[in-house]
Design an enzyme around this catalytic site. Structure first.
Site, PDB file in Angstrom:
ATOM      1  N   GLU A  52       8.169   8.982   1.795  1.00 61.34           N
ATOM      2  CA  GLU A  52       6.972   9.741   1.434  1.00 61.34           C
ATOM      3  C   GLU A  52       6.735  10.840   2.466  1.00 61.34           C
ATOM      4  O   GLU A  52       6.149  10.566   3.530  1.00 61.34           O
ATOM      5  CB  GLU A  52       5.751   8.822   1.402  1.00 61.34           C
ATOM      6  CG  GLU A  52       5.850   7.704   0.395  1.00 61.34           C
ATOM      7  CD  GLU A  52       4.467   7.195   0.014  1.00 61.34           C
ATOM      8  OE1 GLU A  52       4.106   7.335  -1.155  1.00 61.34           O
ATOM      9  OE2 GLU A  52       3.750   6.685   0.886  1.00 61.34           O
TER      10      GLU A  52
ATOM     11  N   GLY B 199       0.385   7.418  -5.979  1.00 58.79           N
ATOM     12  CA  GLY B 199      -0.979   7.212  -5.522  1.00 58.79           C
ATOM     13  C   GLY B 199      -1.968   7.663  -6.568  1.00 58.79           C
ATOM     14  O   GLY B 199      -2.246   6.957  -7.547  1.00 58.79           O
ATOM     15  N   GLY B 200      -2.507   8.872  -6.395  1.00 60.44           N
ATOM     16  CA  GLY B 200      -3.556   9.387  -7.264  1.00 60.44           C
ATOM     17  C   GLY B 200      -3.289   9.200  -8.753  1.00 60.44           C
ATOM     18  O   GLY B 200      -4.179   8.784  -9.503  1.00 60.44           O
TER      19      GLY B 200
ATOM     20  N   GLU C 126      -0.986   6.702   5.902  1.00 61.19           N
ATOM     21  CA  GLU C 126      -2.427   6.720   6.172  1.00 61.19           C
ATOM     22  C   GLU C 126      -2.790   5.669   7.206  1.00 61.19           C
ATOM     23  O   GLU C 126      -3.725   5.839   7.986  1.00 61.19           O
ATOM     24  CB  GLU C 126      -3.204   6.523   4.855  1.00 61.19           C
ATOM     25  CG  GLU C 126      -3.144   7.786   4.009  1.00 61.19           C
ATOM     26  CD  GLU C 126      -3.349   7.591   2.523  1.00 61.19           C
ATOM     27  OE1 GLU C 126      -3.764   6.493   2.107  1.00 61.19           O
ATOM     28  OE2 GLU C 126      -3.072   8.534   1.765  1.00 61.19           O
TER      29      GLU C 126
ATOM     30  N   ASN D  12      -0.107   2.757  -6.061  1.00 62.63           N
ATOM     31  CA  ASN D  12      -0.932   2.461  -4.884  1.00 62.63           C
ATOM     32  C   ASN D  12      -2.345   2.984  -5.158  1.00 62.63           C
ATOM     33  O   ASN D  12      -2.581   4.185  -5.093  1.00 62.63           O
ATOM     34  CB  ASN D  12      -0.293   3.161  -3.667  1.00 62.63           C
ATOM     35  CG  ASN D  12      -1.141   3.054  -2.416  1.00 62.63           C
ATOM     36  OD1 ASN D  12      -2.096   2.278  -2.362  1.00 62.63           O
ATOM     37  ND2 ASN D  12      -0.796   3.838  -1.398  1.00 62.63           N
ATOM     38  N   TRP D  13      -3.233   2.061  -5.458  1.00 55.03           N
ATOM     39  CA  TRP D  13      -4.603   2.480  -5.826  1.00 55.03           C
ATOM     40  C   TRP D  13      -5.424   2.904  -4.609  1.00 55.03           C
ATOM     41  O   TRP D  13      -6.522   3.417  -4.759  1.00 55.03           O
ATOM     42  CB  TRP D  13      -5.325   1.343  -6.562  1.00 55.03           C
ATOM     43  CG  TRP D  13      -4.762   0.998  -7.906  1.00 55.03           C
ATOM     44  CD1 TRP D  13      -3.615   1.489  -8.479  1.00 55.03           C
ATOM     45  CD2 TRP D  13      -5.314   0.076  -8.865  1.00 55.03           C
ATOM     46  NE1 TRP D  13      -3.426   0.930  -9.716  1.00 55.03           N
ATOM     47  CE2 TRP D  13      -4.457   0.059  -9.976  1.00 55.03           C
ATOM     48  CE3 TRP D  13      -6.446  -0.743  -8.876  1.00 55.03           C
ATOM     49  CZ2 TRP D  13      -4.698  -0.725 -11.098  1.00 55.03           C
ATOM     50  CZ3 TRP D  13      -6.698  -1.536  -9.984  1.00 55.03           C
ATOM     51  CH2 TRP D  13      -5.823  -1.523 -11.089  1.00 55.03           C
ATOM     52  N   LYS D  14      -4.900   2.631  -3.428  1.00 62.72           N
ATOM     53  CA  LYS D  14      -5.633   2.933  -2.178  1.00 62.72           C
ATOM     54  C   LYS D  14      -7.030   2.298  -2.241  1.00 62.72           C
ATOM     55  O   LYS D  14      -7.183   1.222  -2.817  1.00 62.72           O
ATOM     56  CB  LYS D  14      -5.659   4.437  -1.921  1.00 62.72           C
ATOM     57  CG  LYS D  14      -4.235   5.024  -1.951  1.00 62.72           C
ATOM     58  CD  LYS D  14      -4.129   6.412  -1.407  1.00 62.72           C
ATOM     59  CE  LYS D  14      -2.677   6.861  -1.483  1.00 62.72           C
ATOM     60  NZ  LYS D  14      -2.468   8.197  -0.938  1.00 62.72           N
TER      61      LYS D  14
ATOM     62  N   SER E 113       2.481  12.777  -4.375  1.00 62.20           N
ATOM     63  CA  SER E 113       2.040  13.590  -5.522  1.00 62.20           C
ATOM     64  C   SER E 113       2.938  13.468  -6.747  1.00 62.20           C
ATOM     65  O   SER E 113       3.118  14.436  -7.489  1.00 62.20           O
ATOM     66  CB  SER E 113       1.884  15.058  -5.114  1.00 62.20           C
ATOM     67  OG  SER E 113       0.901  15.186  -4.099  1.00 62.20           O
TER      68      SER E 113
ATOM     69  N   HIS F 181       2.342   2.480   5.633  1.00 58.51           N
ATOM     70  CA  HIS F 181       1.916   3.671   4.883  1.00 58.51           C
ATOM     71  C   HIS F 181       1.403   4.716   5.888  1.00 58.51           C
ATOM     72  O   HIS F 181       0.747   4.374   6.866  1.00 58.51           O
ATOM     73  CB  HIS F 181       0.824   3.315   3.866  1.00 58.51           C
ATOM     74  CG  HIS F 181       0.537   4.454   2.935  1.00 58.51           C
ATOM     75  ND1 HIS F 181      -0.249   5.520   3.299  1.00 58.51           N
ATOM     76  CD2 HIS F 181       0.967   4.720   1.677  1.00 58.51           C
ATOM     77  CE1 HIS F 181      -0.300   6.392   2.301  1.00 58.51           C
ATOM     78  NE2 HIS F 181       0.434   5.918   1.298  1.00 58.51           N
TER      79      HIS F 181
HETATM   80  P1  PGA Z   1      -0.164  10.414  -3.932  1.00 54.25           P
HETATM   81  O1  PGA Z   1      -0.039   9.175  -2.917  1.00 54.25           O
HETATM   82  O2  PGA Z   1       0.691  10.099  -5.117  1.00 54.25           O
HETATM   83  O3  PGA Z   1      -1.626  10.496  -4.270  1.00 54.25           O
HETATM   84  O4  PGA Z   1       0.335  11.616  -3.196  1.00 54.25           O
HETATM   85  C1  PGA Z   1       1.184   8.539  -2.679  1.00 54.25           C
HETATM   86  C2  PGA Z   1       1.019   7.473  -1.626  1.00 54.25           C
HETATM   87  O5  PGA Z   1       0.265   7.675  -0.682  1.00 54.25           O
HETATM   88  O6  PGA Z   1       1.621   6.385  -1.714  1.00 54.25           O
END
Ligand code: PGA
Length: 266
Positions: free
Chosen positions: A170, A236-237, A100, A10-12, A215, A98
């Site tokens: 998550e 994500g990151g 967020e 997930n590149w956000k 993470s 998600h």
């Molecule tokens: P993260 O994000 O790996 O940076 O914690 C995961 C996600 O939000 O899908």
């Protein structure tokens, strides 16, 4: 039940410009030109980069997905993109719910359900995200939150729809914080989500993959992916770094191979 693992990046809201194709090409290279056997790999770039990433990943077997969709097929919704449009763009997956978006963009349970149904209607595989906040965990409400989120999103879906559903557990406190659930905490969360899926979908709930997210990075991927009930990772990151993401993919392939050789242990 053994399920082919899925590792999704997930590149956000990153790498949405000219830098997107370079990251996608870097990933293709780090994977040796193709997604490895025994694991599905997907990337979810910003909308602006879907075309470039699709081109860069052509022939690699890496799937394309999006991070959100609107629930309506078309209409006066300035700035939004319908699930049907994503499918026409080559997406096979789309995130729904998600944390967020639940937290900041008004995606409550009812809206998440509508988006999930829109994704299914468009022929996409919805990747439903669920997870408790730190406050909810500390108040002993993790189970109730997961049951509510899974039930609201999935209860009563027909079996053919359930066959296309993916879920990511998550824990919100582990997203983007560097604080990861332990494999035991992940296994515990996955067991609750599995139970909720069985409650919502009956036997079809058994087939749904449950990814762990929060993470995930090369250093912790092997332990998390080996935890009971973990069918892959939503990254994500760490997915913004081609070599690191490819490393997580390899850990998933290894975990799948280990499970294949010792099915009774899982
Ligand atoms: P993260 O994000 O790996 O940076 O914690 C995961 C996600 O939000 O899908």
């Amino acid at each position: 039940m053994r399920r082919t693992p899925l590792v999704a990046g997930n590149w956000k809201m990153h790498r949405g410009g000219p830098d997107a194709a370079a990251l996608a090409r870097g990933l293709a290279e780090a994977l040796g030109g193709r997604a490895p056997a025994g694991v599905e790999v997907a990337v979810l770039p910003p909308l602006s980069a879907l075309g470039a990433v699709a081109t860069a990943l052509g022939g690699t077997g890496v799937l394309l997905g999006a991070q959100d969709c609107h629930e309506a097929p078309s209409g006066e919704f300035t700035g939004s993109v319908a699930a049907e449009m994503l499918a026409a763009w080559g997406c096979v997956l789309v995130l729904v719910g998600h944390s967020e978006r639940r937290r900041r963009e008004g995606d409550d349970d009812a809206r998440v359900r509508r988006k999930l149904e829109a994704a299914l209607r468009a022929g996409l595989r919805p990747l439903l995200c669920v997870g408790e906040t730190l406050e909810e965990r500390e108040a002993g409400r993790t189970r109730a939150v997961l049951e509510r989120q899974v039930g609201a999103a999935a209860a009563g879906l027909p079996a053919d729809a359930a066959a296309r559903l993916e879920v990511a557990y998550e824990p919100v406190w582990a997203i983007g914080t560097g604080r990861t659930a332990t494999p035991a905490q992940a296994a515990e969360g996955h067991a609750v989500v599995r139970e909720a899926l069985r409650g919502a979908l009956g036997p079809a709930g058994e087939r749904v993959r449950i990814l762990y997210g929060g993470s995930v990075k090369p250093g912790n991927a092997a332990a998390l992916l080996a935890a009971p009930g973990v069918d892959g990772a939503l990254v994500g990151g760490a997915s913004l770094e081609a070599a690191g993401f490819a490393e997580v993919v390899r850990r998933a392939a290894e975990a799948a191979e280990a499970a294949r050789q010792a099915p009774a242990a899982r």
